[in-house]
Design a protein around this motif. Sequence first.
Motif, PDB file in Angstrom:
ATOM      1  N   GLN A  99      45.778  39.366  86.776  1.00 31.92           N
ATOM      2  CA  GLN A  99      47.088  39.441  86.117  1.00 31.92           C
ATOM      3  C   GLN A  99      48.151  39.800  87.162  1.00 31.92           C
ATOM      4  OE1 GLN A  99      45.013  41.321  82.089  1.00 31.92           O
ATOM      5  NE2 GLN A  99      46.723  42.394  83.037  1.00 31.92           N
TER       6      GLN A  99
ATOM      7  N   HIS B 282      59.600  40.931  81.372  1.00 31.45           N
ATOM      8  CA  HIS B 282      58.420  40.777  82.204  1.00 31.45           C
ATOM      9  C   HIS B 282      58.029  39.313  82.260  1.00 31.45           C
ATOM     10  CE1 HIS B 282      54.017  41.000  83.152  1.00 31.45           C
ATOM     11  NE2 HIS B 282      54.469  41.884  84.009  1.00 31.45           N
TER      12      HIS B 282
ATOM     13  N   ARG C 159      65.975  47.239  88.484  1.00 31.41           N
ATOM     14  CA  ARG C 159      64.858  47.178  89.421  1.00 31.41           C
ATOM     15  C   ARG C 159      63.880  46.104  89.005  1.00 31.41           C
ATOM     16  NH1 ARG C 159      64.905  52.791  90.749  1.00 31.41           N
ATOM     17  NH2 ARG C 159      66.126  52.777  92.642  1.00 31.41           N
ATOM     18  N   ILE C 160      63.134  45.613  89.972  1.00 36.46           N
ATOM     19  CA  ILE C 160      62.017  44.710  89.703  1.00 36.46           C
ATOM     20  C   ILE C 160      60.755  45.381  90.225  1.00 36.46           C
ATOM     21  CG2 ILE C 160      61.007  42.458  90.181  1.00 36.46           C
ATOM     22  CD1 ILE C 160      63.893  41.425  90.528  1.00 36.46           C
ATOM     23  N   TRP C 161      59.779  45.506  89.337  1.00 40.54           N
ATOM     24  CA  TRP C 161      58.534  46.192  89.684  1.00 40.54           C
ATOM     25  C   TRP C 161      57.394  45.177  89.664  1.00 40.54           C
ATOM     26  CZ3 TRP C 161      59.169  51.502  90.362  1.00 40.54           C
ATOM     27  CH2 TRP C 161      60.368  52.034  89.881  1.00 40.54           C
ATOM     28  N   PRO C 162      56.652  45.077  90.732  1.00 37.65           N
ATOM     29  CA  PRO C 162      55.499  44.178  90.700  1.00 37.65           C
ATOM     30  C   PRO C 162      54.419  44.739  89.777  1.00 37.65           C
ATOM     31  CG  PRO C 162      55.533  45.435  92.738  1.00 37.65           C
ATOM     32  CD  PRO C 162      56.797  45.783  92.012  1.00 37.65           C
ATOM     33  N   THR C 163      53.740  43.886  89.038  1.00 37.38           N
ATOM     34  CA  THR C 163      52.611  44.326  88.222  1.00 37.38           C
ATOM     35  C   THR C 163      51.382  43.542  88.650  1.00 37.38           C
ATOM     36  OG1 THR C 163      53.088  42.716  86.485  1.00 37.38           O
ATOM     37  CG2 THR C 163      54.080  44.890  86.257  1.00 37.38           C
TER      38      THR C 163
ATOM     39  N   PRO D 176      60.048  52.805  84.114  1.00 40.71           N
ATOM     40  CA  PRO D 176      58.789  52.617  83.385  1.00 40.71           C
ATOM     41  C   PRO D 176      58.102  53.943  83.068  1.00 40.71           C
ATOM     42  CG  PRO D 176      58.927  51.100  85.242  1.00 40.71           C
ATOM     43  CD  PRO D 176      60.049  52.081  85.399  1.00 40.71           C
TER      44      PRO D 176
ATOM     45  N   PHE E 265      43.386  49.038  86.779  1.00 42.08           N
ATOM     46  CA  PHE E 265      44.330  50.024  86.261  1.00 42.08           C
ATOM     47  C   PHE E 265      44.307  50.090  84.731  1.00 42.08           C
ATOM     48  CE2 PHE E 265      46.278  48.346  90.205  1.00 42.08           C
ATOM     49  CZ  PHE E 265      46.101  49.478  90.977  1.00 42.08           C
TER      50      PHE E 265
ATOM     51  N   LEU F 133      58.133  43.073  86.506  1.00 37.74           N
ATOM     52  CA  LEU F 133      58.837  43.716  85.395  1.00 37.74           C
ATOM     53  C   LEU F 133      60.249  44.068  85.847  1.00 37.74           C
ATOM     54  CD1 LEU F 133      58.791  45.154  82.568  1.00 37.74           C
ATOM     55  CD2 LEU F 133      58.126  47.222  83.817  1.00 37.74           C
TER      56      LEU F 133
END
Lengths: 401, 297
Positions: free
Chosen positions: B254, B240, B286-290, B183, B54, B258
């Motif tokens: 990685q 993060h 919110r929690i966003w997977p990266t 985001p 990405f 976040l």
Amino acid sequence: MGGGLLGIRGPRIGLRLLLLGTLAALAGCDALWDAQDWDREAVAVFRASNATDPGDPGQPAALRTMAWNIKYGAGRIPFWFDCWGDRVAMDREEVIANLEAVAKVIDEMNVDVLLLEEIEVNSRRSAYVDMVQWLLDHTKLNQGAYFETWDADYVPSEGLGRMNLGNAILSRYPIAKAERIRQVDRTDLDPVTNAFYIKRAIGRVELQLGARRAAVFVVHTEAYDNDGTKQKQIAQIHEVVTGEALPALLGGDFNELPPSALKLSGFPDERETAVCSADFAQPPYTPDVMQPFYDDLQPWIPLARYGATEAEQARYFTHSVLGPDETNEHGEPGDWNRTLDYLFIDPKSSWLAGSTDVLQHKGQRIGAEPAAGATDDRPTLASDPLRLSDHAPVFGVWEVP
Amino acid sequence: MRCSFRDAMRALFACASVLLLAGLIMTAPAAAAPLAARDGADLPGKGTMRLGVFSPLTWVVADGLELETHPLITWVAPHITARYRRGELGPVRLLWEGGLSLPTPGLHIAPPGLAGYLGPSCLVAAAEAERGGACEQGDHVLVLRAGVVASIGEGDVTSLRLDGAYGVLLGEARPRPFDTWAPLEVLLAPIARGSRVHAMVRHDRALHDRVRVAAELHVWRVGGVESDMADRSLWTFGGHLGVDVALTDATRLQLGALYTNTDSRRAVVETNEDGFGERVFVRTQRIWPTFDVVWSF
């Protein structure tokens, strides 16, 4: 877009988060949409800031009732799914101007019980206006219950954004109880679309009419399914309402034609050339599913009055995607072209003779035509509903025993 | 926050997976070179290129000068970022960066663009120009960006980033604010809201030659515009936590999460003392997977 595209670095929250956003439901703490995993649920009742005491309606109570799909206060603005325009969102001024016109009709008809479909309370496309509270504060209606059917943080379709759409019942008389009853969902959508899609529900309230109560139901069934969802929803509505113990009023947008409708397809507001997504194509109507309502309840317009010719039935049409200021591909301006909206009451109640009608055009006389030779003292409609929504209001005075 | 038991179990499972992976890596033979800290003021050696699943392509074209673009996205949203490593204040190393992008074509065209998803596709206007007066795509916006990163430390690196972006409207109508997930909203803010400023503190620590962990705190402020109907706070806060694992000397995994805290005009219904409903606005958390895999070559 990459992390550096617009200048965000650090954790590089660019495209990967856009793509991984679909996974967020697995990890997020605030839901991306309301899954509505309930069958029957109590909902809050809201009150007008200028509420007044309506007094006792007497017995029998003569309640002036109206059901209206108000197209989320968009008036005749052609939205993208109408396929006659590209709008996706309105300014607050546009929404308020449309709501003011809606409120004028409500006041003109001196409505006691109002059933609304496609009303929004916190949606991006309608400038986040809380229409339930706004209408309570700008009409003589005192209390309202809102039954949300579409609650999503962000709908990634044409930039639709935050969505909170539903149906509502507003009343001059106190609402003693309010609840929503879940309807079946479509099964012909992929899981992602389904998650963000409308979850239909029957709204039910119990009105406190002095010492007794009456039930009111508002519905809005599926419009675009190809898997029989609408037919199942309509059957469920019939089962719920005919099983009601209290005197009952049912109204709303059934997205279905009356059983004796003559014109079943080829409506003049449908596009002949493919311009928009097939997602919003009208599946074939199945008018027979409405017959049980005419058999077991009392319609506001009986089939005998609805007529046996297309010209007669046109007097009771309630829907047109195309407005009067737009033309179709043949240059014809929009006008009501089919009946989708209804009012029904239980068998023990009655409609005040001559009171029921569809409010179609400015200047029309409201109510059934008087008998030959009788004086026509019916009121004249001052508002112009054809310019206020893609649905016409349906009206009648419900005599609650 | 509405974290259910199921959410907690998922998070626990994710953490256990990461720890297991880290354990396997840490027992592996030592790497030829320790895994370097990232997103600070330091750049790799001249000629180094990096590309992720990405993440964009970066290329150190000269000592202390790196260019960045995403090779696929740039076809629909041309963009480039330059980073220049120059200057020291005692032990503090400085990196300067500037960028230029024209992201709006990506919002005007159907996939691979985002028209029809994040913005209107205006199909009627395309088919019948005479009905197209209401297309709300807006005009193009050129985004200018500048920032500075200051880092201190060698193995364990602490960085402070300050950056800002400004969207120059190339026409009369700026796109309406997207009002989307946090985001994306801050990412797109220069387009629809005219500007964005951002501050970040990052600490990047080596646990092993092949494993690094990092923690970040973020603050964003986006511009306010008249077309914003939401009437909401312009501030977004974030944090993060991430772990980087060297799968090979040239491949870096990685993983992270976040957290964002923003005003997305989320409303909840509360019952007042009279028993009636009231709509109360609350911030969205919110929690966003990266996730990414980045290759160096």
